[in-house]
Design a protein around this motif. Structure first.
Motif, PDB file in Angstrom:
ATOM      1  N   ASP A  93       0.830  -1.203   0.000  1.00 51.40           N
ATOM      2  CA  ASP A  93       0.000   0.000   0.000  1.00 51.40           C
ATOM      3  C   ASP A  93       0.864   1.252   0.000  1.00 51.40           C
ATOM      4  O   ASP A  93       0.573   2.223  -0.695  1.00 51.40           O
ATOM      5  N   GLN A 126       0.988   3.883  -3.013  1.00 48.67           N
ATOM      6  CA  GLN A 126       0.698   5.295  -2.769  1.00 48.67           C
ATOM      7  C   GLN A 126       1.707   6.178  -3.494  1.00 48.67           C
ATOM      8  O   GLN A 126       1.357   7.199  -4.082  1.00 48.67           O
ATOM      9  N   GLN A 163       0.940   6.343  -7.098  1.00 48.44           N
ATOM     10  CA  GLN A 163      -0.188   7.236  -7.358  1.00 48.44           C
ATOM     11  C   GLN A 163       0.298   8.657  -7.664  1.00 48.44           C
ATOM     12  O   GLN A 163      -0.287   9.358  -8.489  1.00 48.44           O
ATOM     13  N   HIS A 164       1.348   9.048  -6.995  1.00 45.80           N
ATOM     14  CA  HIS A 164       1.885  10.385  -7.192  1.00 45.80           C
ATOM     15  C   HIS A 164       2.234  10.647  -8.652  1.00 45.80           C
ATOM     16  O   HIS A 164       2.198  11.785  -9.120  1.00 45.80           O
TER      17      HIS A 164
END
Lengths: 185, 185
Positions: B53, B57, B60-61
């Motif tokens: 996770d 994350q 995702q940036h």
DNA sequence: TCAAAACATGAGCCTGGCTCACATTGTAGC
DNA sequence: GCTACAATGTGAGCCAGGCTCATGTTTTGA
């Protein structure tokens, strides 16, 4: 004896196979098994070495005149196809190396290192302007990236696997081109 | 509790750490530990999910406007640097995922699949001509090849590691260019 | 023929994951 | 405050699997 262990590992996985079972399947008492191998890990290690030598032998084929004179594109394609075929034809390799990484990381590393060295010796024959450092770095990248890719691809659906092998060929060719094509500096 | 287990795994490796030790270190009786986790593997799995996770994350940036508008070269470079930094800053990730591959291959696969999906969702934003199939294959190659490369690089001498990260950036850029540069068909 | 060395054997030791009978604490009705 | 019952906490001990080593058994050589 190794063959018996190999078959068991392939079928049910290293952890699930007991040394007693291996001994029973090989029709030797456990005591005898432990005279040949100091511990369970050594069985895995022996298999790993056998496989690495086999794969290394295949790589050697790409150091021959006939192969080296091929255009880079074909050379890379055949190279990767050959590795893919090895993985297909040698199901034990996967079973063994999946475990080796964690059970005996040194052995895994040693195996890769052997392949890297072989490849490091081939590279100058494709372009003699490469420094030793370059060769080592390129070999590292090739062995680790391609090895993992082809390995992971081999567990996929046949159609997707085909595609992934193609992508791997592309990846390798695009990566090596600047280093190896005549136009490169 | 997870943190205690993590520290132990990082320091001495998953196999070498007993559940009794984890319980003792966390100052809970074993019985209690087994109320939170059905078995030892579940502890590893929980850690794995936490890490995936975290990494996800970071990926995702790279779906943000600011990032997507960068030239491909910088985009790829920052992408890989970010992964490299994650590996540097999160020693537990390596310790955990080295084990996961063999102890719980499904969990490992699930983690990679999560990353592949995230990447598959980013790709169309970089080039909307790519088919769904293309995106999946490219993501697969990126996650498996780069993941492994950066992971293996992180165990090397700092100088060689730097070099390997550079090579990985090169590899990724050369691979993606034909798919993503404006000139591409 | 008989020591003594070399080898073969498998019952059982030991460790580590996990269980479950029991203890403790919390809740509710009187 | 007391008792019945549920929920939760606890760690001695079960069990499986890797490995050992005391005890045969065979080979060697004098």
């Amino acid at each position: 004896m190794l063959d018996v262990a190999e078959a068991a590992f392939v079928e049910r996985g290293y952890a699930a196979v007991t040394t007693k079972e291996i001994a029973a399947a090989a029709e030797v008492p456990i005591g005898t098994l432990y005279q040949f191998f100091p511990d369970k890990g050594a069985i895995l290690q022996a298999l790993a070495e056998r496989y690495t030598d086999l794969l290394d032998q295949q790589l050697q084929h790409f150091a021959t005149e006939a192969m080296l004179s091929l255009p880079l594109k074909s050379y890379v394609e055949q190279f990767i196809e050959s590795i893919d075929r090895f993985f297909q034809d040698t199901p034990g390799y996967q079973a063994v190396f999946a475990e080796i990484t964690t059970v005996m990381p040194e052995t895994d590393e040693a195996g890769d290192q052997q392949l890297i060295q072989t490849f490091t010796r081939i590279l100058p024959k494709l372009n003699d302007h490469l420094s030793a450092e370059d060769c080592e770095a390129i070999s590292f990248v090739m062995v680790k990236a391609i090895g993992n890719l082809v390995w992971r691809a081999s567990g996929q659906e046949p159609k997707f696997r085909q595609r992934l092998v193609k992508e791997t060929q592309q990846l390798a060719f695009n990566y090596l081109s600047p280093y190896l094509l005549a136009a490169a500096g």
